[in-house]
Scaffold this motif. Structure first.
Motif, PDB file in Angstrom:
ATOM      1  N   ALA A  85      -0.309 -17.717  -6.501  1.00 44.45           N
ATOM      2  CA  ALA A  85      -0.454 -16.671  -5.493  1.00 44.45           C
ATOM      3  C   ALA A  85      -1.097 -15.464  -6.159  1.00 44.45           C
ATOM      4  O   ALA A  85      -1.163 -15.383  -7.387  1.00 44.45           O
ATOM      5  CB  ALA A  85       0.907 -16.293  -4.918  1.00 44.45           C
ATOM      6  N   GLU A  86      -1.562 -14.547  -5.330  1.00 46.63           N
ATOM      7  CA  GLU A  86      -2.144 -13.315  -5.828  1.00 46.63           C
ATOM      8  C   GLU A  86      -1.413 -12.141  -5.187  1.00 46.63           C
ATOM      9  O   GLU A  86      -1.177 -12.142  -3.979  1.00 46.63           O
ATOM     10  CB  GLU A  86      -3.631 -13.251  -5.504  1.00 46.63           C
ATOM     11  N   ALA A  87      -1.059 -11.156  -6.002  1.00 49.73           N
ATOM     12  CA  ALA A  87      -0.389  -9.957  -5.510  1.00 49.73           C
ATOM     13  C   ALA A  87      -1.112  -8.738  -6.057  1.00 49.73           C
ATOM     14  O   ALA A  87      -1.601  -8.750  -7.187  1.00 49.73           O
ATOM     15  CB  ALA A  87       1.069  -9.943  -5.951  1.00 49.73           C
ATOM     16  N   LEU A  88      -1.171  -7.704  -5.235  1.00 51.92           N
ATOM     17  CA  LEU A  88      -1.769  -6.433  -5.640  1.00 51.92           C
ATOM     18  C   LEU A  88      -0.763  -5.334  -5.334  1.00 51.92           C
ATOM     19  O   LEU A  88      -0.283  -5.235  -4.194  1.00 51.92           O
ATOM     20  CB  LEU A  88      -3.073  -6.188  -4.873  1.00 51.92           C
ATOM     21  N   LEU A  89      -0.416  -4.551  -6.353  1.00 52.36           N
ATOM     22  CA  LEU A  89       0.444  -3.381  -6.190  1.00 52.36           C
ATOM     23  C   LEU A  89      -0.421  -2.152  -6.406  1.00 52.36           C
ATOM     24  O   LEU A  89      -1.017  -2.001  -7.469  1.00 52.36           O
ATOM     25  CB  LEU A  89       1.566  -3.369  -7.224  1.00 52.36           C
ATOM     26  N   GLN A  90      -0.500  -1.290  -5.404  1.00 50.66           N
ATOM     27  CA  GLN A  90      -1.229  -0.039  -5.529  1.00 50.66           C
ATOM     28  C   GLN A  90      -0.211   1.094  -5.427  1.00 50.66           C
ATOM     29  O   GLN A  90       0.568   1.142  -4.479  1.00 50.66           O
ATOM     30  CB  GLN A  90      -2.270   0.116  -4.426  1.00 50.66           C
ATOM     31  N   LEU A  91      -0.212   2.003  -6.398  1.00 52.06           N
ATOM     32  CA  LEU A  91       0.704   3.151  -6.406  1.00 52.06           C
ATOM     33  C   LEU A  91      -0.089   4.437  -6.511  1.00 52.06           C
ATOM     34  O   LEU A  91      -1.088   4.492  -7.226  1.00 52.06           O
ATOM     35  CB  LEU A  91       1.644   3.081  -7.614  1.00 52.06           C
ATOM     36  N   TRP A  92       0.386   5.483  -5.816  1.00 56.05           N
ATOM     37  CA  TRP A  92      -0.211   6.794  -5.925  1.00 56.05           C
ATOM     38  C   TRP A  92       0.844   7.848  -5.592  1.00 56.05           C
ATOM     39  O   TRP A  92       1.752   7.587  -4.825  1.00 56.05           O
ATOM     40  CB  TRP A  92      -1.441   6.936  -5.032  1.00 56.05           C
ATOM     41  N   PRO A  93       0.749   9.029  -6.211  1.00 56.16           N
ATOM     42  CA  PRO A  93       1.710  10.089  -5.910  1.00 56.16           C
ATOM     43  C   PRO A  93       1.616  10.477  -4.435  1.00 56.16           C
ATOM     44  O   PRO A  93       0.517  10.650  -3.898  1.00 56.16           O
ATOM     45  CB  PRO A  93       1.267  11.250  -6.802  1.00 56.16           C
ATOM     46  N   SER A  94       2.765  10.580  -3.771  1.00 57.86           N
ATOM     47  CA  SER A  94       2.797  10.915  -2.354  1.00 57.86           C
ATOM     48  C   SER A  94       4.230  11.203  -1.950  1.00 57.86           C
ATOM     49  O   SER A  94       5.168  10.827  -2.657  1.00 57.86           O
ATOM     50  CB  SER A  94       2.246   9.743  -1.534  1.00 57.86           C
ATOM     51  N   LYS A  95       4.390  11.817  -0.796  1.00 55.30           N
ATOM     52  CA  LYS A  95       5.731  12.027  -0.264  1.00 55.30           C
ATOM     53  C   LYS A  95       6.338  10.685   0.095  1.00 55.30           C
ATOM     54  O   LYS A  95       5.627   9.749   0.485  1.00 55.30           O
ATOM     55  CB  LYS A  95       5.681  12.903   0.977  1.00 55.30           C
ATOM     56  N   LEU A  96       7.659  10.593  -0.031  1.00 53.45           N
ATOM     57  CA  LEU A  96       8.336   9.361   0.361  1.00 53.45           C
ATOM     58  C   LEU A  96       8.172   9.156   1.859  1.00 53.45           C
ATOM     59  O   LEU A  96       8.103  10.101   2.620  1.00 53.45           O
ATOM     60  CB  LEU A  96       9.830   9.428   0.035  1.00 53.45           C
ATOM     61  N   GLY A  97       8.126   7.929   2.251  1.00 53.80           N
ATOM     62  CA  GLY A  97       8.074   7.568   3.662  1.00 53.80           C
ATOM     63  C   GLY A  97       8.718   6.221   3.810  1.00 53.80           C
ATOM     64  O   GLY A  97       8.960   5.517   2.829  1.00 53.80           O
ATOM     65  N   GLY A  98       8.991   5.847   5.024  1.00 56.06           N
ATOM     66  CA  GLY A  98       9.625   4.562   5.293  1.00 56.06           C
ATOM     67  C   GLY A  98       8.681   3.398   5.076  1.00 56.06           C
ATOM     68  O   GLY A  98       7.496   3.561   4.799  1.00 56.06           O
ATOM     69  N   GLN A  99       9.225   2.214   5.224  1.00 56.82           N
ATOM     70  CA  GLN A  99       8.445   0.993   5.064  1.00 56.82           C
ATOM     71  C   GLN A  99       7.580   0.765   6.294  1.00 56.82           C
ATOM     72  O   GLN A  99       8.030   0.946   7.416  1.00 56.82           O
ATOM     73  CB  GLN A  99       9.383  -0.191   4.856  1.00 56.82           C
TER      74      GLN A  99
END
Length: 180
Positions: free
Chosen positions: A141-155
């Motif tokens: 399988a292939e997975a991509l995790l992208q992270l960036w600074p931001s305010k918390l928010g729901g799913q």
């Protein structure tokens, strides 16, 4: 790494192939904190003490995980994946790690520091098979995790079209049935 070291055009990037004997891997900070924006109930992503458990398709034996850290929200690549969810991620330490199902370290992940982030998790069952010299073909399988600074928010469920997403997030499928 500091936020100044990461640009939208050239994100910090980690690319690893993990064993998926069990259909999940972890993003961990090895703390007792539970992410306040993720359910502790099952889903494609589940929060537990200091860890996020990320599900992958149960038919694979390996998963290629690409992790990208951005200074701002990245370009949308959602259409290239079967299932995509996004949620708030609070980093207690700024020192996370990518772990396989057995909690073996795959790679450290140095965030710009403790604080609030958005994490977009993309996953797809790859039609290709992992091919390494001297090793048999293995479903991957292939997975991509992208992270960036931001305010918390729901799913948010951004795209649920694959078997994995429909199993863990049936609400999306049920909405389309009812809205016909």
């Amino acid at each position: 790494m500091s936020v100044g070291d990461v640009t939208a055009a050239h994100p910090a990037r980690i690319d690893r192939v993990l064993d998926a004997q069990h259909p999940y891997f972890y993003l961990s900070e090895n703390t007792a904190l539970i992410n306040p924006r993720i359910s502790t109930w099952s889903g494609m992503v589940t929060a537990a003490g200091g860890k996020l458990r990320l599900q992958v398709p149960w038919t694979v034996k390996r998963v290629r995980v690409v992790t990208q850290m951005y200074a701002v929200e990245p370009e949308n690549v959602i259409e290239a994946y079967d299932d995509v969810i996004e949620f708030g991620y609070r980093s207690a330490t700024g020192l996370a790690a990518l772990l396989d199902w057995s909690r073996t370290l795959a790679s450290p992940l140095d965030l710009p520091g403790p604080g609030d982030y958005r994490l977009r998790y993309h996953v797809r069952a790859s039609p290709r098979e992992a091919v390494e010299p001297g090793i048999e073909r293995i479903p991957m399988a292939e997975a991509l995790l992208q992270l960036w600074p931001s305010k918390l928010g729901g799913q948010e469920e951004l795209r649920i079209t694959g078997e994995l997403g429909n199993f863990w997030h049936p609400g999306s499928r049920l909405k389309s049935v009812w809205n016909g």
